[in-house]
Write an enzyme that holds these catalytic residues in place. Structure first.
Site, PDB file in Angstrom:
ATOM      1  N   VAL A  31       1.059  -1.142   0.011  1.00  0.00           N
ATOM      2  CA  VAL A  31      -0.118   0.062  -0.017  1.00  0.00           C
ATOM      3  C   VAL A  31       0.985   1.335  -0.014  1.00  0.00           C
ATOM      4  CG1 VAL A  31      -1.937  -1.219   1.248  1.00  0.00           C
ATOM      5  CG2 VAL A  31      -0.313   0.281   2.640  1.00  0.00           C
ATOM      6  N   ALA A  86      -0.627   9.135  15.800  1.00  0.00           N
ATOM      7  CA  ALA A  86      -0.879  10.114  14.673  1.00  0.00           C
ATOM      8  C   ALA A  86      -1.572   9.357  13.498  1.00  0.00           C
ATOM      9  CB  ALA A  86       0.575  10.785  14.294  1.00  0.00           C
ATOM     10  N   TYR A 115       1.688   5.530  15.798  1.00  0.00           N
ATOM     11  CA  TYR A 115       0.424   4.889  15.722  1.00  0.00           C
ATOM     12  C   TYR A 115      -0.737   5.800  15.737  1.00  0.00           C
ATOM     13  CZ  TYR A 115      -3.068   0.882  15.393  1.00  0.00           C
ATOM     14  OH  TYR A 115      -3.680   0.163  15.115  1.00  0.00           O
ATOM     15  N   ASN A 143      -7.333  -1.856   5.615  1.00  0.00           N
ATOM     16  CA  ASN A 143      -7.036  -2.951   6.684  1.00  0.00           C
ATOM     17  C   ASN A 143      -5.572  -2.940   7.152  1.00  0.00           C
ATOM     18  OD1 ASN A 143      -7.523  -4.909   8.923  1.00  0.00           O
ATOM     19  ND2 ASN A 143      -6.112  -5.592   7.596  1.00  0.00           N
TER      20      ASN A 143
END
Length: 243
Positions: free
Chosen positions: A67, A159, A157, A93
């Protein structure tokens, strides 16, 4: 509520689909007769999940998808449309974390976490809207209670997830104009490798099975066309990160 026949045959892309919550989402959507694209950076693991789904009577295909390789995402989504005829559901996800104090957080790791957890969903959603606005659709972003509260040693995480929640609500506003529903699913602790591998001493009785969250996601997709759920939170009964 839509019927099974209205959901059956829809094409769903699930990032991070080879393990944890992602694999449970793939299994659940396939059980609802959706064509599930198991997308993951680890192709062999994705193929294993897709094969399992097929052996159980579902329809699934595995693809390799990083991603954070933003330039490749338009091509990946176009290939799905060419193969299956549409892209009806995108579930962002995929996510990573590094448990470390702010003072010890390397800049490159900070960037990796935000690229995976926030910029990746932005690029995927942007390209999905390009496809879905012609035929409606659903975008579901997997958020976390980390977007509602904060604890130590998870700065990047937090943020990324606070950003993802804000982005999801902005996307919800713009998506409605295109007939695309956008939902933030805020998950409490789950019995997945994301927690269990990093915190082996965690009390699993405080965690929920990922299938519970996956079932909520499937129900979101059954909502009638006239309605949308912008945000939903799914917590275990003994959630420790929430009052």
């Amino acid at each position: 509520m839509q019927t099974q026949s209205q959901v059956s045959g829809k094409v769903a892309l699930v990032t991070g689909g080879a393990s944890g919550l992602g694999s449970e989402i793939c299994r659940t959507l396939a059980n609802h007769e959706m064509k599930t694209i198991v997308a993951d950076i680890h192709l062999e693991k994705a193929q294993k999940i897709a094969k399992e789904i097929e052996q159980n009577g579902g329809k699934a295909t595995a693809i390799e998808l990083n991603v954070t390789n933003f330039e490749k995402i338009p091509e990946k989504l176009d290939n799905i449309v060419q193969q299956y005829g549409s892209l009806d559901v995108l579930i962002n996800n995929a996510g990573i974390d590094l448990t470390t104090p702010i003072t010890e957080m390397p800049v490159n790791k900070w960037n990796d976490i935000l690229s995976t957890n926030l910029t990746g969903p932005f690029v995927l959603s942007k390209e999905a809207l390009r496809i879905m606005h012609k035929k409606k659709g659903n975008i579901i972003n997997i958020v976390s209670t980390a977007a509602k509260r904060s604890w130590a040693n998870a700065s990047a995480y937090h943020a990324s997830k606070w950003g993802l929640l804000g982005f999801t609500h902005a996307l919800h506003v713009e998506g409605r104009e295109m007939g695309v529903k956008v939902t933030a699913v805020i998950c409490g602790g789950m019995r997945t490798p994301f927690l269990l591998d990093r915190f082996p001493d965690i009390d699993i009785s405080t965690l929920q099975p990922p299938s519970n969250v996956a079932n909520v996601i499937s129900q979101i997709l059954y909502l009638p066309h006239e309605s949308v759920i912008p945000e939903v939170m799914v917590l275990p009964m003994k959630e420790t990160s929430w009052p």
